[in-house]
Design an enzyme around this catalytic site. Structure first.
Site, PDB file in Angstrom:
ATOM      1  N   SER A  52       0.829  -1.212   0.000  1.00  0.00           N
ATOM      2  CA  SER A  52       0.000   0.000   0.000  1.00  0.00           C
ATOM      3  C   SER A  52       0.860   1.257   0.000  1.00  0.00           C
ATOM      4  CB  SER A  52      -0.937  -0.001   1.207  1.00  0.00           C
ATOM      5  OG  SER A  52      -0.191  -0.101   2.381  1.00  0.00           O
ATOM      6  N   HIS A  82      -3.151  -2.815  -5.682  1.00  0.00           N
ATOM      7  CA  HIS A  82      -3.449  -2.375  -4.318  1.00  0.00           C
ATOM      8  C   HIS A  82      -4.941  -2.471  -4.038  1.00  0.00           C
ATOM      9  CE1 HIS A  82      -3.511   1.096  -1.191  1.00  0.00           C
ATOM     10  NE2 HIS A  82      -3.501  -0.086  -0.618  1.00  0.00           N
TER      11      HIS A  82
END
Ligand SMILES: C[C@H](O)CC(=O)SCCNC(=O)CCNC(=O)[C@H](O)C(C)(C)COP(=O)(O)OP(=O)(O)OC[C@H]1O[C@@H](n2cnc3c(N)ncnc32)[C@H](O)[C@@H]1OP(=O)(O)O
Length: 737
Positions: free
Chosen positions: A440, A461
């Protein structure tokens, strides 16, 4: 692009049996552009004039009845480019019904979809025949509107009026439910509800509709004008109760929205004062709503959502996505198990790799629990559960990676561990395999540094819980090949995510915008704003929860680790506070420890904690910050601005750096990744409603008092100096894409 949708036409074909078949043609969804409507009116009038026509059937080309009014026409009204609805609207036009009151009966033959204005046209016919898979609904509320087709097109094809007909066909409660939730019903359910008269297979649709139309014209079947049907309507007393309940629900579910209440008012008016009065109210309300900020925002979101898949230099190369037949997920923690769940739910066979049997079983257990919760909610049968779970295989080594087409790494955020994993993947996976990381925050170049496979390394992500959250942030580096991007976008679409493609940097787009959100909240608390007041105001603004409740949900461990990445990379604009570490030291780690900014009971209900004062005071004294009496009485509007203008500031940096291709992508990323209210149009759209000058001046003022955290970025300064919108395209961005 959008302009091309305003074309379209209809064709008319008269069969030997005396039925005129009118077909709506406006690919891809047969939307009712003004050209289509004029042509529909012409074809219809022709059918009424011709002596060889006894009855009329309306259908849509290529298996789709109609996706409704042309939404790009609303956008033009909203941008002030055209002055529709027609100002010369007259009640007499309403009375001169084109369809329902005509001398020849008409039947709608519905396949694929009949949505919004499309369903309204069908409801104005004297009968409707559909296929079992056709989807019918009035989703106008999703666009901040009410069904009000006649209002929009009073010059061409008047008196369609969905708010009045649907209750008369399916009953008030069901009609309100369909309109307020924007949910569609399929053919069989529509039949059971009375919305359609018969369900037939697609290959029999047109002939069955033609026969039905002839039957009406020859009095073998009833000639029904839905506007005047009454048998499905409740008594006035019962109706009032239904409206009361619907209003209470609408206010509870969407307290910031007016248009659901307007919709209920319009339906009620038609029931209490009769359909004609209802039609007039529908017209008036529609005119107001189509120009409202909420409708502008939601129409912007509609097109921006579809715009995320249009990336210059990638999606315009004519590349065809390669077929991904098997996927491996590394790491069976919260993220990995969520990703695996999303994949198997869309029929991808998945290998879940963990370091040992115990962790692997725990990962599989999480996937099983995710699926079981779907069974409990009635979204999946036990049989589907077994079948879906059978697509998942556990593994502790790389041997089974020999034939995978894609790997998604979802282990802890540790650079050297990820580097090792990617080196291993290069050895064990086939050369075409896509190597994705769910990191992330970490720079992908760093992760792939020890490999020679930079062209197939990409960020995937996901947001937690990965099987539920709709956004997939696809991160490309300068080396990632367009083919790999197109492949991942395709997988994203198949697992029902909205992919937003962004460039590579610490935190990418969503976490970079999130970072100042939490920081601003902590800064305000240290300067004297009440923590629970911040959460209350931000929730009232429309976020699913305030920044402190969110920090509890995410867990302080993750929040601190992510924060460290930002301190390292953007030290100059980080507000340094020890509030979170101090609380964590005291074993307050958020919801999982039952104590964070709130206290949690067994049912995870959050309750404020007066004890928090001591942590705030300690953090305040370490930061050397004094309570600012002005902030202690901060009005709601200022709380919103002081929390969100720093987010806008960071979004501007992300945009200026070329991390996002267009401002609208940041709007979608903020709505789907952060929970920013869609009816405010997304972060950049919302910011433009204030103007760059105002935001710049506010940030500058706060930066003088509260420091660099608020300092407006160069992009904002430049747009403010020019008085230019923040969302206008960037000319000279140093693109990272
Ligand atoms: C006055 C009236 O009461 C008001 C109305 O009728 S308002 C309109 C009501 N209708 C709707 O809200 C339906 C909106 N459309 C949809 O939900 C979906 O597009 C759909 C279910 C019809 C099709 O979904 P899907 O197959 O996934 O295709 P999707 O990518 O969404 O759309 C294909 C293209 O059609 C366009 N499109 C879809 N519906 C449109 C519409 N009603 N008007 C204009 N364009 C439309 C999309 O923008 C997209 O264009 P693009 O290819 O240039 O990006």
């Amino acid at each position: 692009m959008k302009g091309s949708r305003t074309k379209g036409t209809t064709t008319i074909e008269v069969g030997a049996h005396g039925v005129a078949l009118i077909t709506i043609i406006n690919p891809p969804v047969n939307s009712l552009s003004s050209d289509v409507l004029s042509s529909l009116k012409d074809s219809y009038e022709q059918a009424l004039r011709r002596d060889d026509v006894k009855a009329i059937v309306i259908t849509g080309a290529k298996g789709k009845f109609s996706g409704g009014a042309d939404i790009s026409a609303f956008e033009k009204v909203q941008e002030g480019k055209v002055n529709e609805p027609a100002p010369d609207f007259k009640l007499s036009e309403v009375l001169g019904d084109t369809l329902e009151a005509a001398k020849k009966p008409s039947v709608a033959a519905i396949d694929g979809l009949a949505l919004g204005g499309g369903l309204e046209v069908a409801m104005a016919c004297h009968a409707r025949i559909s296929t079992p898979t056709a989807r019918l609904g009035l989703p106008e509320l999703q666009l901040g509107l009410i069904p009000g087709f006649g209002a929009m097109n009073s010059r061409t094809f008047d008196s369609i009026y969905g708010t009045q007909r649907l209750p008369r066909l399916v009953g008030i409660a069901k009609a309100l439910e369909m309109m307020l939730t924007s949910k569609t019903v399929k053919g069989e359910e529509a039949h059971a509800l009375g919305l359609v008269d018969a369900v037939v297979p697609p290959n029999e649709l047109v002939s069955a509709a033609c026969q039905w139309a002839l039957d009406i014209s020859e009095c073998r079947r009833p000639w029904i004008a839905s506007l005047y049907k009454t048998e499905k309507l409740d008594s006035l007393g019962e109706a009032r109760e239904i409206f009361k309940f619907a209003r209470a629900q609408a206010q509870k579910q969407a307290p910031n929205l007016i248009h659901p209440l307007v919709c209920i008012d319009v339906v009620e008016h038609g029931i209490v004062s009769g359909p004609r009065a209802g039609l007039y109210k529908e017209f008036e309300s529609f005119q107001e709503l189509v120009r409202s900020y909420i409708s502008k925002s939601l129409v912007h979101i509609f097109f921006s959502l579809r715009g995320t898949t249009k990336i210059p230099g990638i999606t315009d190369l004519g590349l065809v996505p390669r077929q991904v037949k098997k996927v491996a997920v590394l790491g069976g923690g919260l993220m990995g198990s969520g990703i695996a769940t999303a994949l198997i739910l869309s029929n991808y066979p998945v290998i879940l790799k963990e370091v040992n049997d115990q962790f692997m079983q725990a990962g599989i257990g999480r996937v099983r629990a995710n699926l079981q919760s779907r069974v409990k909610k009635g979204k999946m049968t036990q049989e589907e559960f077994e079948k879906t779970l059978s697509l998942l295989k556990g593994s502790h080594d790389y041997e089974s990676f020999i034939d995978v087409d894609m790997v998604i790494e979802a282990v802890i955020e540790n650079v050297s561990l990820k580097q090792q994993i990617f080196s291993d993947l290069e050895k064990y996976c086939p050369p075409h395999c896509i190597l994705a990381s769910n990191t992330s925050t970490i720079d992908l170049n760093l992760i792939g540094k020890q490999t020679k496979s930079q062209d197939r390394i990409i960020g995937a992500h996901f947001f937690s819980p990965a099987h539920v959250m709709p956004l997939l942030e696809i991160v490309r580096t300068k080396q990632t090949s367009p083919q790999v991007i197109v492949d991942l976008m395709d997988v994203g679409k198949k697992i029902r995510k909205t992919p937003v493609v962004v460039g590579n940097c610490t935190g990418f787009a969503v976490n970079r915008m999130f970072f100042p959100y939490t920081q601003a909240a902590i800064l305000l608390v240290e300067h004297g704003v009440d923590l629970y007041e911040i959460d209350r105001v931000i929730t009232k603004f429309g976020m699913p929860m305030g920044p402190f409740r969110l920090a509890d949900l995410v867990g302080f461990g993750v929040a601190i680790a992510t924060g460290m990445q930002f301190v390292e990379n953007f030290a100059e604009r980080t507000y340094k506070s020890l509030l979170l570490p101090l609380m964590q030291e005291d074993k307050r780690g958020g919801e999982t420890t039952r104590k964070g900014f709130y206290l949690y009971d067994d049912r995870r209900k959050a309750k404020p904690d007066p004890e928090l004062r001591k942590y705030i005071e300690k953090a305040r004294s370490i930061s050397g910050v004094a309570v600012d009496p002005k902030l202690a009485r901060l009005p709601e509007k200022d709380i919103v601005e002081m929390i969100f203008f720093p987010v806008v500031n960071e979004a501007c940096r992300v945009f200026a750096e070329g991390i996002a291709v267009k401002a609208a992508d940041l709007d979608i990323a903020s709505v789907m990744g952060m929970g920013f209210p869609p009816y405010r149009g997304g972060i950049m759209f919302w910011a433009d409603s204030f103007g760059s000058k105002y935001i710049y001046s506010r940030l500058e003022e706060w930066s003088k008092t509260y420091g660099e955290f608020f300092e407006p970025c160069a992009f904002l300064a430049e747009r403010s100096a020019k008085g230019a919108p923040l969302s206008s395209p960037v000319d000279h961005a140093t693109s990272r894409l």
